[in-house]
Design a protein around this motif. Structure first.
Motif, mmCIF file in Angstrom:
data_model
loop_
_atom_site.group_PDB
_atom_site.id
_atom_site.type_symbol
_atom_site.label_atom_id
_atom_site.label_comp_id
_atom_site.label_asym_id
_atom_site.label_seq_id
_atom_site.Cartn_x
_atom_site.Cartn_y
_atom_site.Cartn_z
ATOM 1 N N VAL A 49 -34.694 40.326 3.871
ATOM 2 C CA VAL A 49 -33.382 39.715 3.601
ATOM 3 C C VAL A 49 -33.006 38.723 4.698
ATOM 4 O O VAL A 49 -32.514 37.618 4.416
ATOM 5 C CB VAL A 49 -32.304 40.803 3.462
ATOM 6 C CG1 VAL A 49 -30.919 40.175 3.345
ATOM 7 C CG2 VAL A 49 -32.582 41.676 2.249
ATOM 8 N N SER A 93 -32.357 34.698 4.376
ATOM 9 C CA SER A 93 -31.106 34.101 4.846
ATOM 10 C C SER A 93 -31.365 32.871 5.708
ATOM 11 O O SER A 93 -30.692 31.833 5.557
ATOM 12 C CB SER A 93 -30.296 35.138 5.638
ATOM 13 O OG SER A 93 -29.971 36.250 4.834
ATOM 14 N N LEU A 120 -30.645 34.917 -3.240
ATOM 15 C CA LEU A 120 -30.793 34.940 -1.784
ATOM 16 C C LEU A 120 -31.037 33.562 -1.171
ATOM 17 O O LEU A 120 -30.989 33.423 0.047
ATOM 18 C CB LEU A 120 -31.929 35.880 -1.354
ATOM 19 C CG LEU A 120 -31.697 37.365 -1.595
ATOM 20 C CD1 LEU A 120 -33.011 38.123 -1.522
ATOM 21 C CD2 LEU A 120 -30.719 37.923 -0.578
#
Length: 387
Positions: free
Chosen positions: A20, A24, A341
């Motif tokens: 994640v 990002s 995402l």
């Protein structure tokens, strides 16, 4: 010191956390590049406007992810029906009174703070959680379709139908995810076939009555016609072709000034242009790694609800990502689905963060139960009643 803080505050699958964070960082870099010209033209030369806005939304999404992972996943079973009941009228209100953008009313403006909210994101998360809860509770009653399957079928068809009024691609994706979840939950094939037939009828009716029929038909026709290529795809192909193996380098995209929605629907084309085939494969690998870690959580989960919840949310995110990337390279009709995402967005980033936080909650709490069973850690405060 930092390692200890991370171990105390970021529980659950450490690899998933890393995936994640990698997404990002990539998202900030690519969105900053894709929105540079847009910000210069529309924000009086302030090219950092969207950088700060998107970075703030990513931090908010990560914050929601952290909060969600601190909540015991069994609470989501109790909240899912409440969220569904709230979602249905919100979707209706959105259809009649929502903010119309690109010929579709998908957003509701929140009074006072004047922020737009997409109810379909809430409905998608609520429906997947509800199905996981119902399937786990009705495992012994799946042959009794009136008692166990009718509520699931009604909610699935109703929510997907309401979404289809304004957002065909999201409705189809959610319906397919629900069918996959029911299949994993051992719903008999004959009942699955019945749900599919009813879904096709209701979905077709919603599409005919809704706002996107002409758009959906034209996009499918364009895809099926080998002699006709949509403008978006032409520009996407140019971006991919000129990117080559290693790309033009960060911030050096030319197609961002021509390609519609280079920061959302076609952000993968910008990634391929600036970072080349190597960057595109790296992003694909990250999605496959996300799916793998989600399935690892399923395999290690303690109980049917935990496994079904993690599986449903993992498949939902990764399938959407694959569809978006497939559209960018011409493997499917244009959909308008953002790349999870990575694409710029508001509620999309927030609910994606919540979804990942729930998966981490499953990982965190099941790992803690195993440690307690082995006597490694002391028993915490009593967990909620089993779903």
């Amino acid at each position: 010191m930092i390692k200890e803080w991370l171990q105390q505050n970021l529980k659950g699958d450490a690899v998933l956390w890393g995936i994640v964070f990698a997404f990002s960082l990539i998202s900030v870099a690519v969105v900053y590049s894709a929105t540079g010209t847009l910000a210069y033209k529309n924000r009086d030369g302030n090219t950092e406007y969207f950088l700060f806005k998107h970075s703030s939304l990513i931090l908010l999404g990560l914050g929601c992810m952290w909060v969600a992972h601190k909540v015991h996943y069994r609470y989501y079973s109790k909240l899912s029906l409440v969220a569904l009941i709230l979602s249905a009228p919100l979707l209706i209100v959105t259809y009649f009174f929502g903010s119309n953008i690109n010929e579709a009313s998908r957003w509701v403006t929140i009074p006072v703070i004047e922020l737009t909210f997409q109810p379909s994101d809430l409905a998608k998360l609520a429906l997947i959680s509800y199905l996981a809860s119902m399937l786990s509770k009705k495992q012994q009653e799946l042959q009794n379709w009136k008692k166990s399957l009718v509520p699931m079928m009604v909610w699935t068809v109703a929510i997907c139908g309401l979404i289809a009024l304004t957002n065909t691609s999201t409705a189809v994706l959610l319906f397919l995810t629900c069918m996959l979840l029911m299949f994993i939950g051992r719903v008999p094939f004959k009942y699955l076939a019945s749900v599919v037939l009813i879904g096709i009828v209701v979905g077709g009716t919603a599409l005919a009555l809704g706002q996107r029929l002409d758009t959906a038909v034209s996009r499918v026709e364009d895809f099926m016609d080998p002699d006709k290529t949509a403008f978006q795809l032409e520009q996407s192909y140019i971006a991919i072709a000129t990117g080559g193996i290693v790309g033009k380098g960060p911030g050096n995209s030319d197609q961002r000034d021509i390609l519609p929605h280079p920061y959302s629907d076609f952000i993968y084309a910008i990634i391929l242009e600036e970072y080349g085939l190597i960057g595109g494969v790296a992003v694909l690998f990250l999605y496959l790694a996300l799916l793998y870690r989600g399935l690892v959580t399923v395999q290690k989960s303690n109980g049917a609800f935990a496994g079904l919840l993690s599986a449903g949310l993992s498949f939902s995110l990764v399938i959407q990502g694959m569809i978006n990337m497939g559209v960018a390279v011409g493997l499917g009709p244009i959909t308008g689905l953002p790349l999870p995402l990575l694409s710029m967005g508001g509620t999309s980033l927030i609910f994606t963060g919540i979804s990942l936080g729930i998966i981490l909650s499953v990982s965190r709490n099941d790992e803690q139960l195993k440690q307690e069973a082995m006597g490694i850690v002391n028993s915490p405060v009593k967990s909620p009643v089993n779903a």
